[in-house]
Design an enzyme around this catalytic site. Structure first.
Site, PDB file in Angstrom:
ATOM      1  CG  HIS A 179      55.398  35.438  21.851  1.00  0.00           C
ATOM      2  ND1 HIS A 179      56.327  34.634  21.242  1.00  0.00           N
ATOM      3  CD2 HIS A 179      54.821  34.667  22.806  1.00  0.00           C
ATOM      4  CE1 HIS A 179      56.308  33.435  21.796  1.00  0.00           C
ATOM      5  NE2 HIS A 179      55.403  33.428  22.751  1.00  0.00           N
TER       6      HIS A 179
ATOM      7  CG  ASN B 228      57.351  28.882  21.497  1.00  0.00           C
ATOM      8  OD1 ASN B 228      57.038  29.956  20.991  1.00  0.00           O
ATOM      9  ND2 ASN B 228      56.986  28.534  22.709  1.00  0.00           N
TER      10      ASN B 228
ATOM     11  CE1 TYR C 100      47.563  31.317  22.411  1.00  0.00           C
ATOM     12  CE2 TYR C 100      48.740  32.691  20.856  1.00  0.00           C
ATOM     13  CZ  TYR C 100      48.747  31.731  21.843  1.00  0.00           C
ATOM     14  OH  TYR C 100      49.928  31.206  22.279  1.00  0.00           O
TER      15      TYR C 100
HETATM   16 FE1  HDD Z   1      51.218  31.865  23.396  1.00  0.00          FE
HETATM   17  C1  HDD Z   1      51.391  34.832  21.786  1.00  0.00           C
HETATM   18  C2  HDD Z   1      53.500  30.518  21.193  1.00  0.00           C
HETATM   19  C3  HDD Z   1      51.308  28.957  25.239  1.00  0.00           C
HETATM   20  C4  HDD Z   1      48.710  33.010  25.302  1.00  0.00           C
HETATM   21  N1  HDD Z   1      52.255  32.546  21.815  1.00  0.00           N
HETATM   22  C5  HDD Z   1      52.169  33.808  21.287  1.00  0.00           C
HETATM   23  C6  HDD Z   1      53.013  33.904  20.131  1.00  0.00           C
HETATM   24  C7  HDD Z   1      53.620  32.692  19.979  1.00  0.00           C
HETATM   25  C8  HDD Z   1      53.124  31.838  21.027  1.00  0.00           C
HETATM   26  C9  HDD Z   1      54.608  32.301  18.911  1.00  0.00           C
HETATM   27  C10 HDD Z   1      53.201  35.147  19.277  1.00  0.00           C
HETATM   28  C11 HDD Z   1      52.180  35.227  18.188  1.00  0.00           C
HETATM   29  C12 HDD Z   1      52.497  36.351  17.252  1.00  0.00           C
HETATM   30  O1  HDD Z   1      53.548  36.286  16.599  1.00  0.00           O
HETATM   31  O2  HDD Z   1      51.724  37.287  17.207  1.00  0.00           O
HETATM   32  N2  HDD Z   1      52.259  30.121  23.291  1.00  0.00           N
HETATM   33  C13 HDD Z   1      53.063  29.730  22.255  1.00  0.00           C
HETATM   34  C14 HDD Z   1      53.402  28.343  22.416  1.00  0.00           C
HETATM   35  C15 HDD Z   1      52.797  27.913  23.562  1.00  0.00           C
HETATM   36  C16 HDD Z   1      52.068  29.027  24.102  1.00  0.00           C
HETATM   37  C17 HDD Z   1      54.264  27.548  21.456  1.00  0.00           C
HETATM   38  C18 HDD Z   1      52.813  26.565  24.204  1.00  0.00           C
HETATM   39  C19 HDD Z   1      53.037  25.466  23.563  1.00  0.00           C
HETATM   40  N3  HDD Z   1      50.231  31.137  25.003  1.00  0.00           N
HETATM   41  C20 HDD Z   1      50.372  29.906  25.594  1.00  0.00           C
HETATM   42  C21 HDD Z   1      49.364  29.721  26.607  1.00  0.00           C
HETATM   43  C22 HDD Z   1      48.600  30.862  26.612  1.00  0.00           C
HETATM   44  C23 HDD Z   1      49.169  31.734  25.601  1.00  0.00           C
HETATM   45  C24 HDD Z   1      49.207  28.492  27.463  1.00  0.00           C
HETATM   46  C25 HDD Z   1      47.404  31.204  27.449  1.00  0.00           C
HETATM   47  C26 HDD Z   1      46.544  30.343  27.863  1.00  0.00           C
HETATM   48  N4  HDD Z   1      50.300  33.639  23.583  1.00  0.00           N
HETATM   49  C27 HDD Z   1      49.255  33.876  24.411  1.00  0.00           C
HETATM   50  C28 HDD Z   1      48.657  35.256  24.243  1.00  0.00           C
HETATM   51  C29 HDD Z   1      49.513  35.839  23.085  1.00  0.00           C
HETATM   52  C30 HDD Z   1      50.499  34.720  22.797  1.00  0.00           C
HETATM   53  C31 HDD Z   1      48.561  36.023  25.474  1.00  0.00           C
HETATM   54  C32 HDD Z   1      50.152  37.192  23.305  1.00  0.00           C
HETATM   55  C33 HDD Z   1      49.926  37.976  22.064  1.00  0.00           C
HETATM   56  C34 HDD Z   1      49.050  37.153  21.252  1.00  0.00           C
HETATM   57  O3  HDD Z   1      48.741  36.012  21.921  1.00  0.00           O
HETATM   58  O4  HDD Z   1      48.624  37.429  20.160  1.00  0.00           O
HETATM   59  O5  HDD Z   1      47.326  35.158  23.930  1.00  0.00           O
END
Ligand code: HDD
Length: 702
Positions: free
Chosen positions: A70, A142, A356
């Site tokens: 993202h 999402n 996160y």
């Molecule tokens: Fe995630 C970012 C949505 C599963 C780990 N995720 C991130 C963002 C969104 C989502 C919208 C952007 C946030 C922003 O605008 O800053 N993610 C989801 C949805 C998931 C999902 C709807 C499943 C239903 N994500 C998911 C899992 C993991 C992560 C299973 C790890 C265990 N997601 C992350 C992250 C991020 C992220 C690596 C990357 C940047 C951030 O968090 O801030 O931690």
């Protein structure tokens, strides 16, 4: 835009440098910002130049790690207003009827880097930070209601598979490559989500025209401590719409900021995007009642079983002041909860609760990212957490521990004064510690089938085309075969049609081989076909329902040249503007355009800068401009491309000559001034968004 507690808080940090003397970072006035300090006119430069060192040291450190997924996002401020009384379900303060809460919303693509294109085929992130009176609540969702995987343990693998391949970092912002489909073909649980990702949901017309979903099942908790399962939905007031894939690819070339610009401009012009927030309410007693497990994030809860109840409306009404300070530094976290809302035991959500917080600590350089203006809660924070990089707050006093007597136990925890604070929903758990996948998660295909069956014919064709495109890009034929075998479990028709484009015939042998492969990778993987309670769900199709369309904020290209009739322009323009749409005049050159009637108008858009894919519909007005357009190849390219992308086209009476001279063929989406009620008919076709049902005919005009 009205002020609220968040805008007031942020205002204190806004710096306006207009009419101010330039200073170093320490406030020392700068006399000369053009020249370094040198020994003599021709140097060398001197290390004692603190003004240069101050400037360069900051520049050298301007970049922070982009989000691991993202990374590319666009955001806006707004307000959420609760409109329903759901106090029987939750004590959440911001959900009390009539309460208005400031929000910050960030939309994103998933796979591409920070500078990649907006129109990639991808899932869109839909993150909402509610600045409530009881702390920040983040709904990090999402635009697709299900996820690729069931367990957080697979998340790094999923992301490694979809990101550019590690050896050559190709391709950017695209899933159409071997490693992604290799992974997906070995994970039958991903089949449902890839059906969505290959549908038009993955190429939205606008961020303002997407649904949002919390994806997981969450819990609302009321004053008696009773929990109720909920699914969160954001429903856009402008409807849910997509562009064509061929169009998306072209937009990526012409304007890779298409969505970002669209969101910014809409808010700038006062066309504030709005979404209703809805919940599906699932009583605790129903937890184990269905063919699917409500804790399985690869499954949706059909709206036919639990309808969506609208409980509030969100309006985005202010663009950020500064991209980096706000959009880039915003830190979302599904674990940021407020009293009255709790997480469920969904194993994907549980895994997110660590990731996160951890990533923000790394990305934003330490544990004080909560104090950045965009992340600060409006109700203030009080605890004994100390120090760390870039601490902004200046905590008073000698006490930074609890319990204490020296500060009369302050900051006190809620129970000390009989208050509630955040209390986790009490839940009885009697289980063995195991590392395994639940059998109740074993059915991977019936909801993928439900999704496919719920699509209109054109939408189904788009899914077939998208799979054919993506799988054709794969170099390893075995991956293509495995993927086709998975799709054969969804629908024989789907697999056969995609197979026709790939020169593969779906077969029982292929299905078995695929199963064997998946089993080799995870021998205990539960796989059981079940029958979905619902065969078809209207809510899953994006087709505009009768009388539901709107043309608000749609952009209509008016193709003009000198000599165009002002009356012909203005008449339709006023009809469109009454409906909330915008007319944009496009011509061969920028500068003054001369109307037939003698007036002039400044032209800002030309064939050099603008293409049909950036517009929703096209009109050719009457006038002496027709002769010039007849000899303008770019004009014909514009209307013919719009025609191919199933848009509404309209021609003035004299302009019919141009229509007849082009490859555009008259059909229900092509309106001329000879048609009865032609202006309203044009609006009506635009309300459909596209005449997708004519796509085959329009691609091959005879
Ligand atoms: Fe995630 C970012 C949505 C599963 C780990 N995720 C991130 C963002 C969104 C989502 C919208 C952007 C946030 C922003 O605008 O800053 N993610 C989801 C949805 C998931 C999902 C709807 C499943 C239903 N994500 C998911 C899992 C993991 C992560 C299973 C790890 C265990 N997601 C992350 C992250 C991020 C992220 C690596 C990357 C940047 C951030 O968090 O801030 O931690």
């Amino acid at each position: 835009m009205k002020e609220n507690s968040k805008t007031k808080q942020m205002k204190e940090h806004v710096v306006d440098s207009f009419d101010k003397l330039m200073t170093t970072n320490d406030g020392s006035p700068v006399h000369d910002n053009n020249n370094t300090l040198k020994a003599g006119d021709r140097g060398p430069s001197l290390l004692q130049d603190h003004i240069y060192l101050d400037k360069m040291m900051h520049f050298d450190r301007e970049r922070i790690p982009e989000r691991v997924v993202h990374a590319r996002g666009s955001a806006a401020h707004g307000v959420f207003e609760a409109t329903e009384d759901i106090s029987d379900l939750t004590v959440a303060n911001f959900l009390k009827k009539g309460t208005k809460t400031p929000v910050f919303v960030r939309f994103s693509t998933v796979a591409g880097f920070k500078g990649s294109t907006d129109l990639a085929r991808d899932v869109r992130g839909f993150s909402v930070k509610f600045y409530t009176e009881e702390g920040n609540y983040d709904l990090v969702g999402n635009n697709i209601p299900v996820f690729f995987i069931q367990d957080a343990m697979n998340f790094p693998d999923l992301v490694h598979a979809v990101k550019p391949e590690p050896h050559n970092e190709i391709p950017q912002a695209a899933s159409a490559h071997d490693t992604f489909w290799d992974f997906i073909s070995l994970m039958p649980e991903a089949t449902h989500m890839v059906m969505w990702a290959m549908s038009d949901r993955a190429i939205p017309r606008s961020l303002r025209m997407m649904e949002g979903f919390g994806v997981h099942t969450f819990k609302l908790v009321n004053s008696e401590g009773k929990g109720t399962f909920v699914k969160f939905h954001w429903k856009p007031k402008l409807g849910v719409h997509a562009v064509a894939w061929n169009e998306a690819q072209k937009i990526s070339g012409f304007n890779s900021d298409f969505h970002r610009e669209d969101l910014w401009e809409a808010i700038d012009k006062g066309n504030f995007p709005k979404w209703d927030l809805g919940i599906q309410i699932i009583p605790e007693e129903d937890e184990l009642k269905h063919s699917f497990d409500i804790l399985d994030p690869t499954k949706l809860v059909p709206e036919e079983l639990y309808p969506v109840k609208i409980i509030g409306t969100m309006t985005l009404n202010r663009n950020p002041e500064n991209f980096f300070a706000e959009t880039e530094q915003s830190a979302f976290d599904p674990g940021r909860l407020v009293p009255g809302i709790d997480v469920s035991n969904d194993p994907l959500l549980q895994g997110r609760l660590f990731s996160y917080m951890d990533t923000q600590n790394y990305r934003l350089g330490g544990p004080n990212f909560h104090e950045l203006p965009i992340n600060r809660p409006i109700n203030g924070k009080h605890n004994n957490q100390k120090d760390g990089f870039s601490r902004f707050d200046i905590p008073k006093g000698e006490v930074s521990y609890f319990p204490n007597s020296k500060a009369t136990g302050c900051p006190y925890h809620a129970m000390l004064k009989g208050e509630k604070g955040f209390q986790s929903h009490e839940e009885k758990i009697d289980a063995s510690k195991v590392r395994k996948r639940s059998d109740s998660f074993a059915d991977h295909f019936s909801q993928a089938r439900l999704f496919f069956n719920s699509q209109s014919k054109p939408e189904q064709q788009h899914i077939i085309d998208a799979f054919s495109f993506e799988l054709s890009k794969i170099n390893d034929a075995k991956i293509r075969e495995r993927m086709l075998a998975n799709l054969n479990q969804v629908s024989e028709e789907l697999a056969t049609k995609i197979g026709d484009n790939l020169n593969i015939k779906p077969s029982k042998e292929l299905d078995e081989l695929t199963l064997k492969f998946a089993r080799q990778n995870h021998p205990d993987y539960p796989l059981k076909n079940k029958k979905s309670e619902i065969e078809k769900s209207e809510a899953l199709s994006m087709l505009v329902k009768p009388n539901e369309g709107t043309i608000e904020t749609r952009k209509v290209a008016f193709l003009v040249e000198d000599g165009v009739s002002k009356k012909s322009v203005d008449d339709l323009k006023s009809v469109l503007e009454k409906e909330g749409a915008e007319a944009v005049l496009i011509s061969g050159k920028v500068g003054p355009l001369k109307f037939k009637e003698g007036d002039t108008e400044e032209i800002q858009h030309t064939y050099k800068t603008d293409v049909s894919v950036c517009y929703d519909a096209v009109y050719t007005p009457d006038g002496d401009s027709i002769a010039k357009l007849m000899n303008t190849p770019e004009y014909f390219q514009f209307i013919e491309e719009a025609f191919m992308h199933c848009k509404a086209l309209c021609f003035g009476e004299e302009a019919i000559k141009l229509l007849n001279h082009s490859k555009v063929k008259k059909d229900k989406g092509v309106i001329t001034a000879e048609d009865k009620n032609w202006q309203n008919s044009f609006v009506d076709v635009m309300k459909l968004h596209r005449v997708w049902d004519l796509e085959e005919d329009r691609k091959n005009p005879s």
